[in-house]
Design an enzyme around this catalytic site. Sequence first.
Site, short mmCIF file in Angstrom:
data_model
loop_
_atom_site.label_atom_id
_atom_site.label_comp_id
_atom_site.label_asym_id
_atom_site.label_seq_id
_atom_site.Cartn_x
_atom_site.Cartn_y
_atom_site.Cartn_z
N GLU A 1 0.94 -1.18 0.17
CA GLU A 1 -0.03 -0.02 -0.03
C GLU A 1 0.94 1.02 0.11
OE1 GLU A 1 -3.24 -0.42 2.98
OE2 GLU A 1 -2.43 -2.31 3.08
N CYS B 1 -1.97 9.23 3.28
CA CYS B 1 -1.53 8.69 1.72
C CYS B 1 -2.72 9.05 0.70
CB CYS B 1 -1.72 7.31 1.69
SG CYS B 1 -3.00 6.43 2.50
P1 NAD Z 1 8.79 4.82 4.20
O1 NAD Z 1 8.59 4.08 2.74
O2 NAD Z 1 10.06 5.66 4.30
O3 NAD Z 1 8.84 4.15 5.29
C1 NAD Z 1 7.57 3.00 5.60
C2 NAD Z 1 8.36 1.93 6.48
O4 NAD Z 1 9.30 0.98 5.81
C3 NAD Z 1 9.06 2.21 7.61
O5 NAD Z 1 8.58 1.33 8.73
C4 NAD Z 1 10.48 2.35 7.35
O6 NAD Z 1 11.39 2.17 8.57
C5 NAD Z 1 10.61 1.02 6.65
N1 NAD Z 1 11.72 0.79 5.88
C6 NAD Z 1 12.75 1.79 5.45
N2 NAD Z 1 13.36 1.38 4.55
C7 NAD Z 1 13.15 0.07 4.21
C8 NAD Z 1 13.52 -0.98 3.68
N3 NAD Z 1 14.64 -0.83 2.76
N4 NAD Z 1 13.28 -2.09 3.67
C9 NAD Z 1 11.97 -2.45 4.49
N5 NAD Z 1 11.38 -1.50 5.25
C10 NAD Z 1 11.99 -0.25 5.05
O7 NAD Z 1 7.51 5.61 4.28
P2 NAD Z 1 7.37 6.84 5.41
O8 NAD Z 1 7.99 8.01 5.16
O9 NAD Z 1 7.38 6.17 6.69
O10 NAD Z 1 5.83 6.90 5.12
C11 NAD Z 1 5.09 7.93 4.23
C12 NAD Z 1 4.58 7.28 2.80
O11 NAD Z 1 3.62 6.10 3.36
C13 NAD Z 1 3.93 8.08 1.86
O12 NAD Z 1 4.56 7.62 0.74
C14 NAD Z 1 2.64 7.54 2.04
O13 NAD Z 1 1.63 7.82 1.15
C15 NAD Z 1 2.76 6.13 2.30
N6 NAD Z 1 1.56 5.50 2.84
C16 NAD Z 1 0.52 4.93 2.07
C17 NAD Z 1 -0.47 4.38 2.66
C18 NAD Z 1 -1.49 3.39 1.65
O14 NAD Z 1 -2.31 2.80 2.36
N7 NAD Z 1 -1.28 3.36 0.47
C19 NAD Z 1 -1.06 4.82 3.88
C20 NAD Z 1 -0.05 5.71 4.76
C21 NAD Z 1 1.11 5.98 4.06
#
Ligand code: NAD
Length: 469
Positions: free
Chosen positions: A238, A272
């Site tokens: 997501e 999001c």
């Molecule tokens: P992010 O992708 O930086 O991090 C998300 C998670 O992944 C965190 O727990 C982070 O620690 C972890 N992570 C970081 N690098 C990783 C790797 N290489 N492998 C595995 N895990 C890793 O996102 P963010 O800045 O925490 O959140 C914002 C983003 O989330 C925005 O793009 C937003 O649109 C999206 N989002 C999407 C939805 C949806 O339902 N589509 C809902 C909420 C947020």
Amino acid sequence: MATSRPDRLPGHRGERFAVVDPATGEAFDDVPDQRPDELDAVVGRAHRAWLDWRADPVARTFALHAAADAVQAAGDALARLLTREQGKPLAESFAEIDRTAARLRYFAELTPVPQSIADGRPVHSEIRWRPLGPVAAIVPWNFPLQLAAAKFAPALAAGNTMVLKPSPFTPLATRLLGSVLAAALPENVLTVITGREPLGARLASHPGVRHVTFTGSVATGRAVAEGAAASLARVTLELGGNDAAILLEDVEVERIADRLFWAAFRNCGQVCMAVKRVYAPARLCAEVAEALAQRARTVVVGPGLDPDSRLGPVNNAPQLARVERCTAQALADGARAVAGGHRLDRPGYFFAPTILADAPPTSAVVTEEQFGPVLPVLAYRSVDEAVEAANGTGFGLGGSVWGTDLDRAEAVADRLECGTAWINHHAELSLAQPFAGAKDSGVGVAGGPWGLYGNLRPFVVHRPRKDRG
Ligand code: NAD
């Protein structure tokens, strides 16, 4: 001041990292910085717990209702901690906790339905549904509890166990939630781990994990999918969005302005499915920008624990830097700030709610997901042009169309390339609906019965019909 919470982590050697209050910019607590070499033991325990948990659907239903009760009983402590580390107003934290409990109750009542296959062959064929095994969940910092529940409620209801990793920016409320749920669930059915990268990457590629369910940015989603390919685990992603709201000629601006404003600015724009671009007919553009700007100038911005605050800070320093960079670049390229446009001169990560007019369509604030309290209002000359612009990014999470003639608005909404489209609303979701992004916004389907089946695999049994021996 440190908040005391259970810290018993089998096998953890004691390193910790700080958690910052975004309303002050200062660290106020810390959590275990678990290392990837702890994962074998954690996933192994989740696997052993699965062998019992998968066996008894009735016990699961009771346990998930008890879990929902436990979440609500701990609502006050959870909400305060969530606001402290995430920044959102306390009322929104309470709403997040209510949705966490509601999701547990919704999935507690869902059971997969066996299906017969009638295709004329002389056999009785039945599809039964089997859980997958340990599921890894990785979630971001904008709705730490609600998004975690969107993963563990369907996964556990389906008979899987879960290892859940919150964002390092918001680990505290999730750890507390984990200990609250531990009182209602058998040991190791849900394990919360905290740590910095590469913990998430190694969890996503761990050979003992059978499903990786991830919410976060598109770039990290790609890395997660690559990691999960190593063990051929199922992947649900997501991802980010850049939702457009298209206002039609017959829109009543004052009537919809509040709803549109909050669809963009709730949770400080860190949603999001927030409205991230507004397309208005050229004739109405100034009126729309001014109606939104009035609200942006007067909304009370402050610490989430202050009962008067309607908007909190941006959650973290890198995110604030991103919002500042996108806004400054748009202003340098000719956009006008009708409201805001700058960081607030106070401690913490506060950014003034910002309405931008005349942003070039190629600026990052339009083409990228800036994920903060900034909203460009863009003029269009024909509806075709607006639809093309709305569909013109790699994202495809949601979209909305606003106008008085509902049939016409729905016909325009039908042309949006996204997972969910609304008329005169945005980001209102039902627990019972499928949640799936189009294009780069996601892979797989969460929500409703689709979310349950996304955590199950079909197991098909063929046997001769009685009369055929
Ligand atoms: P992010 O992708 O930086 O991090 C998300 C998670 O992944 C965190 O727990 C982070 O620690 C972890 N992570 C970081 N690098 C990783 C790797 N290489 N492998 C595995 N895990 C890793 O996102 P963010 O800045 O925490 O959140 C914002 C983003 O989330 C925005 O793009 C937003 O649109 C999206 N989002 C999407 C939805 C949806 O339902 N589509 C809902 C909420 C947020």
